[in-house]
Design a protein around this motif. Structure first.
Motif, PDB file in Angstrom:
ATOM      1  N   SER A 145       0.850  -1.185   0.000  1.00 33.97           N
ATOM      2  CA  SER A 145       0.000   0.000   0.000  1.00 33.97           C
ATOM      3  C   SER A 145       0.881   1.227   0.000  1.00 33.97           C
ATOM      4  N   GLY A 146       0.431   2.262  -0.644  1.00 31.33           N
ATOM      5  CA  GLY A 146       1.215   3.489  -0.625  1.00 31.33           C
ATOM      6  C   GLY A 146       0.397   4.700  -0.980  1.00 31.33           C
ATOM      7  N   ILE A 147       0.823   5.819  -0.406  1.00 30.46           N
ATOM      8  CA  ILE A 147       0.175   7.105  -0.651  1.00 30.46           C
ATOM      9  C   ILE A 147       1.245   8.116  -1.022  1.00 30.46           C
ATOM     10  N   VAL A 148       0.976   8.916  -2.017  1.00 31.69           N
ATOM     11  CA  VAL A 148       1.821  10.073  -2.315  1.00 31.69           C
ATOM     12  C   VAL A 148       0.952  11.302  -2.123  1.00 31.69           C
ATOM     13  N   ILE A 149       1.309  12.107  -1.131  1.00 35.64           N
ATOM     14  CA  ILE A 149       0.572  13.348  -0.916  1.00 35.64           C
ATOM     15  C   ILE A 149       1.201  14.426  -1.789  1.00 35.64           C
ATOM     16  N   ILE A 150       0.383  15.029  -2.617  1.00 32.78           N
ATOM     17  CA  ILE A 150       0.856  16.092  -3.492  1.00 32.78           C
ATOM     18  C   ILE A 150       0.139  17.391  -3.110  1.00 32.78           C
ATOM     19  N   ALA A 151       0.718  18.502  -3.503  1.00 27.78           N
ATOM     20  CA  ALA A 151       0.091  19.787  -3.177  1.00 27.78           C
ATOM     21  C   ALA A 151      -1.301  19.870  -3.793  1.00 27.78           C
ATOM     22  N   GLU A 152      -1.514  19.052  -4.844  1.00 23.89           N
ATOM     23  CA  GLU A 152      -2.766  19.097  -5.597  1.00 23.89           C
ATOM     24  C   GLU A 152      -3.668  17.910  -5.278  1.00 23.89           C
ATOM     25  N   SER A 153      -3.529  17.275  -4.152  1.00 19.16           N
ATOM     26  CA  SER A 153      -4.368  16.183  -3.625  1.00 19.16           C
ATOM     27  C   SER A 153      -3.543  14.912  -3.366  1.00 19.16           C
ATOM     28  N   HIS A 154      -3.807  13.777  -4.013  1.00 21.91           N
ATOM     29  CA  HIS A 154      -3.037  12.582  -3.660  1.00 21.91           C
ATOM     30  C   HIS A 154      -3.104  11.498  -4.737  1.00 21.91           C
ATOM     31  N   LEU A 155      -2.132  10.602  -4.641  1.00 19.18           N
ATOM     32  CA  LEU A 155      -2.149   9.341  -5.378  1.00 19.18           C
ATOM     33  C   LEU A 155      -2.115   8.219  -4.347  1.00 19.18           C
TER      34      LEU A 155
END
Lengths: 145, 145
Positions: free
Chosen positions: A55-65
């Protein structure tokens, strides 16, 4: 109709199971997907489960992946949720489909944050990717629903 | 039809703008929502943007919860994505609707990981919450589409 964001929901079946279970690989391709979408990466967290799965999350300034994988089924659930006019979530999606060697990808695209009137967020399209990926790159996206 | 997971997509309009901009509050209610869903919390990250807005992710053993807020529009985009039979994503959703004082919530429920045949993940229902929240608690969920 103006929307604050676009949310691509990827159902990736018939992927390469070994890749789905390879945490460093998954982390690398998710971060590369975020970059290709023109996202600003703020932080990320990935985790491997026993006996299998990542499992993984990438938090971006424009929301997430986000990604959750089931190597035992050759399946990955991916979300690419971006806000702003300059982002290219389709390009991120196409990168992931290719990297995971997914031969049966489906994408639902949902507009998030339709603020006018009483409009409700609803799926705008369900598209099946061809082998070359999505329209954002050189492939052709086909509407199947 | 068996699905690996359920993904509730919450479009929360007409929320209390002050609450949407309160990072400690958002963090607290998101973690409480995860607990109420019977989720196992693994980690979480929250962030406040300038001049306004909060983003946050709660990684659970059973997938994730995410929130992105636009206080200037009274709007929050929330995802409650859970896997497993024992989880109660509707209860998490109802908690968030109430805590954010949202008077115009909409929820799309998508089954993720339908592995049989050529079934594609597609929205199963779009439900409008009544004031008491979702069916998972004592409220009544109404199908609006």
């Amino acid at each position: 109709m103006t929307a604050l964001g676009r949310h691509l929901i990827l159902e990736l079946r018939d992927c390469n199971p070994e890749r789905l279970n390879d945490l460093p690989f998954i982390e690398r391709v998710m971060l590369e997907a975020a970059r290709r979408a023109n996202a600003t990466i703020l932080s990320h967290q990935f985790r491997r489960f026993e006996p299998q799965g990542v499992s993984g999350i990438v938090i971006i300034a424009e929301s997430h992946l986000a990604i959750h994988t089931w190597p035992e089924y050759g399946y990955a659930a991916v979300d690419v949720y971006t806000c702003g006019e300059t982002l290219r979530p389709e390009v991120a999606a196409a990168h992931l489909v290719k990297a995971l060697e997914c031969s049966r990808p489906y994408v639902i695209s949902i507009k998030r944050g339709l603020l006018e009137d009483n409009t409700v967020a609803r799926p705008q399209e369900i598209i099946r990717l061809d082998e070359q990926g999505l329209g954002g790159e050189k492939g052709v996206a086909q509407t199947v629903l």
